[in-house]
Design an enzyme around this catalytic site. Structure first.
Site, PDB file in Angstrom:
ATOM      1  CG  HIS B  25      -0.363  -0.027   2.522  1.00 16.53           C
ATOM      2  ND1 HIS B  25      -0.248   1.113   3.275  1.00 16.53           N
ATOM      3  CD2 HIS B  25       0.216  -1.018   3.248  1.00 16.53           C
ATOM      4  CE1 HIS B  25       0.358   0.809   4.428  1.00 16.53           C
ATOM      5  NE2 HIS B  25       0.648  -0.466   4.418  1.00 16.53           N
ATOM      6  CB  ALA B  26       0.077   4.831   0.428  1.00 12.97           C
TER       7      ALA B  26
END
Lengths: 317, 98
Positions: B25-26
């Site tokens: 994810h980010a």
């Protein structure tokens, strides 16, 4: 380049809700592959002529087929169904909500061929299913680059990371043009000649600006600043000034790059501090638009020059 | 057609599994990109049929690589080997900065 296998299940999932398709038999055959993106009406095959039969396609039964079947006796129908289901057919669709008779269901179940019912009239089903399949059969790929729609010209901006792609895109969005995709652009080939660019679903509307982070372009610049898909008309490669040696100074020759095997006009823009890349990209897009409408500035200038040179020759004589 | 197999000879490729929940994810992507940008080599990350620039956060996010999925880290350039080793170690070490 890749083309995904189109199974009956995928076809069903993609269009079921839109066209009201309902599975009535042969669920075991949903993994069958549709090998041709067109529809066939099996009228001739039903009459017993199967010497030439497009069995790779989805077979649709409309009013004509249903009316013909009513003229047959039960034994004849069972025999014809048997011969039909002996082919490697992906699936059957009964349009106009026609009800397949019990012998047909039996034959399809035995051969594991899915049978659907659809409320649309036959022509509508064929048109819509053909369009939907064209989309599903389209070769797809991924291009490294951002994409912007500049007044109707879809521009794919490529270049090494850090060369200023995102800044260029941001400046273009600020000028009122629309972002299609940042950094990664999905491409697909439609009807064998158009390249359509879209954003990957996850990152749609978003872009990364170095130093600031991830921004939501739609939220920041409004809904006009985004576009979900656009045909690619031009590829711009941003290159380091020193790396570009052989460049077309006139712009008379049209360079191109291939995307999914289709040539797309290509312009290399050398990057140097102080050059307004967004402005150059904008002009490149306008230039492409003019060329598409039949104008070519360099050629026109050259023609003018040649005419003048010729008339001068005459006066000298 | 696997993109990884098309790699020219001088490129270095290593496959690793995403160890962390919920996946790439980010934050892990930003840590990965930060490290990737320190190398001169071109870096690519492949997952399923997609291949993206390893120096692009947006690129990595589009992979949507979840826990347990395999990614192929590929580098081409003079520090390719070091880059791939460092990035693979980063992924295997749960994206914790060492």
């Amino acid at each position: 380049m890749k083309t995904q296998k189109v199974t009956v299940e995928r076809f069903h999932l993609n269009i079921a809700s839109e066209m009201g398709l309902r599975l009535v038999a042969g669920a075991g055959g949903l993994s069958r592959v549709i090998r041709e993106p067109t529809i066939n009406r099996p009228g001739l095959a039903l009459t017993g002529f199967t010497k030439y039969f497009a069995s790779n396609r989805i077979q649709v039964f409309g009013a004509a087929e249903a009316t013909y079947l009513k003229t047959l006796s039960e034994e004849q129908r069972v025999e014809r169904y048997g011969s039909l289901c002996g082919h490697r057919i992906p699936c059957f669709v009964f349009s106009r909500n026609l009800k397949p008779d019990s012998q047909f269901i039996k034959a399809a179940e035995a051969a594991n061929i899915p049978v659907f019912r659809c409320p649309l009239i036959t022509m509508n089903f064929i048109n819509r299913a053909t369009l939907a399949m064209e989309d599903m059969f389209a070769p797809t790929g991924t291009e490294q680059g951002s994409m912007v729609d500049i007044l109707g010209i879809g521009v794919l901006i490529k270049g090494e990371s850090g060369i200023g792609k995102s800044e260029c895109v941001l400046a273009l969005v600020e000028r009122g043009y629309s972002l299609v995709s940042d950094d990664v652009t999905k491409v697909k080939l439609i009807d064998g000649r158009q390249i359509i660019g879209t954003s990957p679903d996850i990152t749609q509307n978003h872009m990364e600006v170095r130093g600031i982070g991830i921004i939501n372009v739609a939220a920041m610049f409004g809904v006009k600043s985004i576009r979900t898909e656009k045909r690619i008309n031009l590829v711009i490669s941003l290159c380091d000034w020193d790396d570009v040696t052989d460049i077309d100074r006139l712009g008379m020759e049209e360079e191109s790059v291939k995307i999914l095997g289709i040539p797309v006009p290509h312009i290399i823009i050398p990057v140097r501090p102080g050059r307004d890349i967004a402005r150059l990209a904008e002009v490149a897009a306008f230039h492409t638009k003019l060329k598409l409408t039949g104008h070519n500035a360099a050629q026109e200038l050259d023609e003018r020059l040649k005419t003048q040179l010729q008339s001068r020759d005459i006066t000298v004589d | 057609m696997s993109l990884v197999r098309e790699t020219p000879n001088q490129a270095v490729v290593r496959k690793v599994l995403i160890p962390n929940e919920p996946g790439l994810h980010a934050r892990p992507a930003s840590v990965f990109v930060k490290l990737a940008c320190k190398f001169d080599s071109e870096i690519w990350v492949g997952c399923n049929d997609d291949k993206v620039n390893g120096k692009s956060i947006i690129g990595l996010l589009t992979l949507a690589a979840g826990k347990g999925m395999q990614i192929a880290i590929e580098a081409e350039g003079k520090d390719a080997k070091i880059a791939v080793d460092a990035l693979a170690a980063l992924v295997e070490g749960n994206f914790e900065i060492t």
